[in-house]
Design an enzyme around this catalytic site. Structure first.
Site, PDB file in Angstrom:
ATOM      1  CD  GLU A  58      -3.155   0.680   0.474  1.00  0.00           C
ATOM      2  OE1 GLU A  58      -2.643   1.498  -0.306  1.00  0.00           O
ATOM      3  OE2 GLU A  58      -4.369   0.674   0.725  1.00  0.00           O
ATOM      4  CG  ASP A  59      -0.985   4.687  -1.563  1.00  0.00           C
ATOM      5  OD1 ASP A  59      -1.682   4.008  -0.767  1.00  0.00           O
ATOM      6  OD2 ASP A  59      -1.497   5.462  -2.391  1.00  0.00           O
ATOM      7  CG  ASP A  81      -6.435   8.979   6.180  1.00  0.00           C
ATOM      8  OD1 ASP A  81      -6.373   9.154   7.413  1.00  0.00           O
ATOM      9  OD2 ASP A  81      -6.996   9.789   5.423  1.00  0.00           O
ATOM     10  CB  THR A 118      -8.423   1.376   1.423  1.00  0.00           C
ATOM     11  OG1 THR A 118      -9.014   2.656   1.292  1.00  0.00           O
ATOM     12  CG2 THR A 118      -8.133   0.803   0.060  1.00  0.00           C
ATOM     13  CG  PHE A 162      -4.258  14.971   0.858  1.00  0.00           C
ATOM     14  CD1 PHE A 162      -5.145  13.924   1.071  1.00  0.00           C
ATOM     15  CD2 PHE A 162      -3.792  15.197  -0.425  1.00  0.00           C
ATOM     16  CE1 PHE A 162      -5.563  13.107   0.018  1.00  0.00           C
ATOM     17  CE2 PHE A 162      -4.201  14.394  -1.484  1.00  0.00           C
ATOM     18  CZ  PHE A 162      -5.090  13.356  -1.267  1.00  0.00           C
ATOM     19  NE  ARG A 173      -2.116   8.398  -9.994  1.00  0.00           N
ATOM     20  CZ  ARG A 173      -2.822   7.980  -8.958  1.00  0.00           C
ATOM     21  NH1 ARG A 173      -2.213   7.597  -7.856  1.00  0.00           N
ATOM     22  NH2 ARG A 173      -4.140   7.950  -9.017  1.00  0.00           N
TER      23      ARG A 173
HETATM   24  P1  5GP Z   1      -7.913   4.875   3.942  1.00  0.00           P
HETATM   25  O1  5GP Z   1      -8.932   3.884   3.444  1.00  0.00           O
HETATM   26  O2  5GP Z   1      -6.841   4.233   4.811  1.00  0.00           O
HETATM   27  O3  5GP Z   1      -8.547   6.069   4.586  1.00  0.00           O
HETATM   28  O4  5GP Z   1      -7.213   5.489   2.675  1.00  0.00           O
HETATM   29  C1  5GP Z   1      -6.365   4.747   1.898  1.00  0.00           C
HETATM   30  C2  5GP Z   1      -6.223   5.310   0.499  1.00  0.00           C
HETATM   31  O5  5GP Z   1      -6.629   6.680   0.414  1.00  0.00           O
HETATM   32  C3  5GP Z   1      -4.778   5.275   0.122  1.00  0.00           C
HETATM   33  O6  5GP Z   1      -4.434   4.047  -0.486  1.00  0.00           O
HETATM   34  C4  5GP Z   1      -4.641   6.478  -0.790  1.00  0.00           C
HETATM   35  O7  5GP Z   1      -4.952   6.102  -2.106  1.00  0.00           O
HETATM   36  C5  5GP Z   1      -5.671   7.454  -0.267  1.00  0.00           C
HETATM   37  N1  5GP Z   1      -5.064   8.406   0.685  1.00  0.00           N
HETATM   38  C6  5GP Z   1      -5.139   8.427   2.037  1.00  0.00           C
HETATM   39  N2  5GP Z   1      -4.423   9.437   2.547  1.00  0.00           N
HETATM   40  C7  5GP Z   1      -3.867  10.077   1.498  1.00  0.00           C
HETATM   41  C8  5GP Z   1      -2.975  11.202   1.373  1.00  0.00           C
HETATM   42  O8  5GP Z   1      -2.525  11.846   2.323  1.00  0.00           O
HETATM   43  N3  5GP Z   1      -2.628  11.545   0.092  1.00  0.00           N
HETATM   44  C9  5GP Z   1      -3.065  10.877  -1.012  1.00  0.00           C
HETATM   45  N4  5GP Z   1      -2.663  11.315  -2.187  1.00  0.00           N
HETATM   46  N5  5GP Z   1      -3.894   9.815  -0.928  1.00  0.00           N
HETATM   47  C10 5GP Z   1      -4.277   9.429   0.312  1.00  0.00           C
END
Ligand code: 5GP
Length: 169
Positions: free
Chosen positions: A93-94, A97, A101, A146, A159
């Site tokens: 995963e990148d 948050d 996901t 963010f 990106r």
């Molecule tokens: P989660 O489901 O954990 O809230 O979010 C996961 C996904 O949301 C990450 O895989 C990413 O694609 C996107 N995301 C969450 N935080 C950020 C952020 O700070 N920047 C960006 N560009 N994408 C984020």
């Protein structure tokens, strides 16, 4: 935009993660499962920093749409032809948050009976580690910014930046 992590800092961290994973999975075949699109650059560097027998596959997840706030809805695109059963899976995963996901992905992958399952994320937002109930490798813990760059976008922009930067409103 302010740089949070430079390309050099990122590459050092990715090498560290690669070494740890290589050691933990010595003599095991790994299936690296990248979560598109945000992990694509991290995935490529991590895959090359792991010393071992690796296969690669990808899954697509979308939760933010065109905003900087999690929508709370996760859409997964998982090709059922990918064989998970009996394999050591590392989800790449990148960023984590809310963790929403990842939980959806883990649920989907667990249902396919892997031999083992762990997650490697480059970034995790602060105070999220405590709520993790799976094996996690992580690079940097960050404040609630963010961020963009090194695969991460805002509305499909930024990106391909080499550094990770804080998106300012
Ligand atoms: P989660 O489901 O954990 O809230 O979010 C996961 C996904 O949301 C990450 O895989 C990413 O694609 C996107 N995301 C969450 N935080 C950020 C952020 O700070 N920047 C960006 N560009 N994408 C984020």
């Amino acid at each position: 935009m302010k740089t949070l992590f430079s390309e050099a800092q990122i590459l050092v961290k990715v090498e560290e993660l690669g070494k740890i994973i290589s050691n933990d999975y010595r003599d095991k075949e790994i299936l690296l499962l990248g979560v598109l699109k945000g992990s694509f650059l991290f995935f490529a560097d991590l895959a090359r920093s792991i010393n071992g027998n690796i296969q690669v596959q990808f899954i697509q997840a979308e939760s933010y749409g065109s905003s900087a706030q999690s929508s709370g809805h996760v859409k997964l695109n998982f090709n059922k032809n990918i064989v998970i059963q009996g394999k050591h899976i590392i989800i790449v995963e990148d960023i984590i948050d809310t963790g929403l996901t990842l939980h959806k992905i883990i649920e989907t992958i667990q249902a396919e009976s892997p031999l083992s399952l762990s997650v490697c994320t480059l970034l995790i937002k602060k105070n999220k580690i405590n709520s993790i109930d799976f094996k996690l490798y992580h690079g940097f813990e960050i404040e609630d910014y963010f961020v963009v760059g090194y695969g991460l976008d805002f509305n499909e922009q930024y990106r391909c930046l080499r550094d990770i930067k804080i998106l300012e409103n």
